[in-house]
Design a protein around this motif. Structure first.
Motif, PDB file in Angstrom:
ATOM      1  N   VAL A 154       0.852  -1.178   0.000  1.00 46.56           N
ATOM      2  CA  VAL A 154       0.000   0.000   0.000  1.00 46.56           C
ATOM      3  C   VAL A 154       0.885   1.224   0.000  1.00 46.56           C
ATOM      4  O   VAL A 154       1.818   1.322   0.789  1.00 46.56           O
ATOM      5  N   GLY A 155       0.606   2.129  -0.883  1.00 47.07           N
ATOM      6  CA  GLY A 155       1.408   3.343  -0.944  1.00 47.07           C
ATOM      7  C   GLY A 155       2.521   3.242  -1.978  1.00 47.07           C
ATOM      8  O   GLY A 155       3.137   4.233  -2.332  1.00 47.07           O
ATOM      9  N   ARG A 156       2.764   2.047  -2.458  1.00 50.01           N
ATOM     10  CA  ARG A 156       3.765   1.904  -3.512  1.00 50.01           C
ATOM     11  C   ARG A 156       3.090   1.332  -4.759  1.00 50.01           C
ATOM     12  O   ARG A 156       3.051   1.964  -5.801  1.00 50.01           O
ATOM     13  N   ASP A 157       2.476   0.162  -4.571  1.00 48.54           N
ATOM     14  CA  ASP A 157       1.801  -0.460  -5.720  1.00 48.54           C
ATOM     15  C   ASP A 157       0.358   0.002  -5.864  1.00 48.54           C
ATOM     16  O   ASP A 157      -0.176   0.071  -6.952  1.00 48.54           O
ATOM     17  N   VAL A 158      -0.237   0.262  -4.730  1.00 51.29           N
ATOM     18  CA  VAL A 158      -1.643   0.640  -4.745  1.00 51.29           C
ATOM     19  C   VAL A 158      -1.866   1.810  -3.795  1.00 51.29           C
ATOM     20  O   VAL A 158      -1.381   1.794  -2.665  1.00 51.29           O
ATOM     21  N   SER A 159      -2.582   2.811  -4.271  1.00 49.78           N
ATOM     22  CA  SER A 159      -2.904   3.948  -3.406  1.00 49.78           C
ATOM     23  C   SER A 159      -4.337   3.832  -2.907  1.00 49.78           C
ATOM     24  O   SER A 159      -5.200   3.318  -3.611  1.00 49.78           O
ATOM     25  N   ILE A 160      -4.556   4.312  -1.705  1.00 52.68           N
ATOM     26  CA  ILE A 160      -5.904   4.259  -1.143  1.00 52.68           C
ATOM     27  C   ILE A 160      -6.300   5.650  -0.667  1.00 52.68           C
ATOM     28  O   ILE A 160      -5.539   6.315   0.030  1.00 52.68           O
ATOM     29  N   VAL A 161      -7.474   6.063  -1.077  1.00 51.51           N
ATOM     30  CA  VAL A 161      -8.044   7.307  -0.572  1.00 51.51           C
ATOM     31  C   VAL A 161      -9.339   6.948   0.127  1.00 51.51           C
ATOM     32  O   VAL A 161     -10.174   6.235  -0.422  1.00 51.51           O
TER      33      VAL A 161
END
Lengths: 349, 349
Positions: free
Chosen positions: A267-274
């Motif tokens: 999370v935060g590298r490959d996939v972002s979450i808002v």
DNA sequence: TTGAAAGCGGTACCAT
DNA sequence: ATGGTACCGCTTTCAA
């Protein structure tokens, strides 16, 4: 101790005592002082029921909370909202009558509330798309304010809502600006009005950027960890997985994160979450979310506003329906570390 | 439409109509039928306020929820509890008056409720150790049932509680049986009565196994992710770190897990976690917790029970205070994988 | 400035 | 089986 007894003690009529206590101007100041003093001494408190009967006002507001039999969760934001509303009622001398009601019986509860005169007005919670309660309440003549809105209702009515469409538009645009093109939306239950508004905002942002919204990247469901997990898992297993998610609740986001981690992604590298959530108090600004953006609004304040709106309507300070749209607050960063780099890291395949 | 109007239409006295509608036996069946029919036709509903004034009962129960100004969280288990209580009230024709009240004003709220006769009884939420509200309510003569208990109260009173002591005794023993000797307790706010009971159960289990409870391994605080994280972090950094945790809420446990992971340890191998939570519905049996034991009880059922207890007391079915202790349910396993091996894996140092 | 009395809309006792 | 009527405790005209 009742009014008659108190007035006999004072050697005054009930009328005068009542007037003195209720601040009517025609009472002599000296009399008023005596009366007030005696009221304190003898611990006199007017009986609510009698007063209600005499005035025709019950001095109580009803809050009707739909408790779905299918979805076992009672949304905790109701608690905060009601707590805010409670403050307003306390200040105005009103009580709050709470009705938790399961799906089917709603109509009857409103009718009952109106017919028996147990409340002077109601706050409608959890409106669905094209909610029929609005027409019903209008016909009943019971003053009401909706917490949220009901798309498709033809009548005018009073409501207070958070700008869900705009919040999700911004959250999505935010990701798009970082270069994301495939963005998953983990949304609430489809029949809830707020969920459709959120979806609209999400879609608008995509379309504005020339991205065609993709049905596989939109999931609707109850806001649980499981829903977040299952939806994210499915999307990530797709041939064209998303590089980012807009998630409609912190709890869901925890599930999304688990799905991401299980696939060996970071999370935060490959996939972002808002994340959007009406209330992040449990997480103190998202402690548990290493990478996040929280769009937050104060539910308690919303409750207070809605309550005051309703009290105004009851007081007849104006007849036209009132509407109020509250903008959500956007916070970027993580309390547990530096502000995240939200750009998509690499293409996986 | 009121009783007088209805009786005039029917050519009967108010008395008869009232009796017919309220199911008194002395009314002729034919008359009752006619009255019922007319009531339906003309949409007659007795006015609650008038009835209350006449009978002296308000047909409403008060729930007073302490909303701490310091701790911004309104415990969501209140919501479930109240929802259960609401079912009982609905069945008995009672309303539920909700008061959210900040720390200082509590006394006055109870007094007010009693004095003005707005409710026939109250449910006391969130009792603290040696809670003074119990003495106050006894003196006020307002029937009440406490959700939880207040250690140190000398009087007899009615309460309904989950056996917190026993639940934590079992959870701790459970870990001890697997060979753990250093077990951290992440507990709730110290002044809350339930927290002290939980600590007692934890201590008893340790002592029974010949382990001396260690103050550094007990943390009290608000049940947030942050509290779980900070407490676990601190304990794990100790010279003698725990090999297991008993955690008093799912939310806290998420923080504990984060702390464990950050130190490069693995939950379920290096550190075991046992969770107690009154309500796991958000997590659907702890989806997010790879290794866990949940001790769970149905809060909604507790609410229903407490409400019925209070209604019984009000109806005067008996005068002695009633007590009811509900046992928590013990679940071992993880919904996301096989039942965990809870034994301590290796000695770190 | 104060008081008498008529409600508000039911319930429940006492007659019939 | 049904009706007359006195409450319940307060507010609010109307009169003094």
């Amino acid at each position: 101790m009742n009014l008659r007894e108190l007035s006999e003690i004072l050697g005054l009529s009930q009328t005068t005592v009542s007037r003195a206590l209720n601040g009517y101007p025609e009472v002599a100041e000296e009399t008023r002082r005596r009366v007030r003093e005696a009221a304190t001494t003898y611990n006199y408190h007017p009986n609510n029921r009698a007063r209600s009967l005499a005035t025709g006002r019950s001095m109580s507001i009803g809050h009707v909370i739909p408790v779905s039999t299918q979805h076992e969760i009672v949304n905790p934001i109701f608690t905060d909202f009601i707590s805010g509303a409670g403050e307003a009622y306390a200040a105005a001398g009103y009580d709050l009558t709470l009705k938790m009601v399961s799906d089917g019986d709603e109509d009857e509860v409103y009718r009952d509330l109106a017919n028996r005169g147990s409340v002077d007005g109601v706050i409608v919670h959890g409106p669905r798309v094209d909610d029929r309660r609005i027409a019903m309440l209008s016909e009943l003549g019971l003053p009401f304010v909706v917490h949220g809105r009901a798309t498709g209702s033809t009548r005018e009515y009073s409501w207070l809502d958070v700008n869900n469409r705009r919040a999700f538009y911004r959250a999505t645009s935010f990701l798009i600006d970082f270069g994301h093109r495939r963005i998953g939306l983990i949304n609430g239950i489809e029949t809830m009005d707020f969920a459709t508004r959120r979806r609209t905002g999400y879609r608008e942002a995509l379309e504005e950027a020339g991205i065609v919204p993709c049905p596989e990247l939109i999931a609707h469901g109850e806001m649980t960890e499981r829903h977040g997990y299952a939806s994210a898992r499915q999307m990530l297993n797709d041939a064209m997985p998303p590089t980012a998610f807009v998630v409609a609740s912190v709890i869901c986001a925890i599930g999304v994160r688990r799905a991401v981690q299980e696939l060996g992604l970071i999370v935060g590298r490959d996939v972002s979450i808002v994340i959007y959530d009406d209330d992040l108090s449990y997480f103190k600004s998202g402690d548990d979310i290493p990478v996040f953006t929280a769009v937050r609004s104060s539910v308690r304040e919303a409750g207070r506003n809605a309550a005051n709106m309703l009290l105004d309507i009851i007081a007849g300070t104006g007849d036209a329906p009132r509407q109020r749209l509250m903008e959500a607050e956007l916070t970027v960063g993580s309390s547990t570390g530096p502000a995240p780099d939200l750009a998509p890291h690499r293409q996986r395949g």
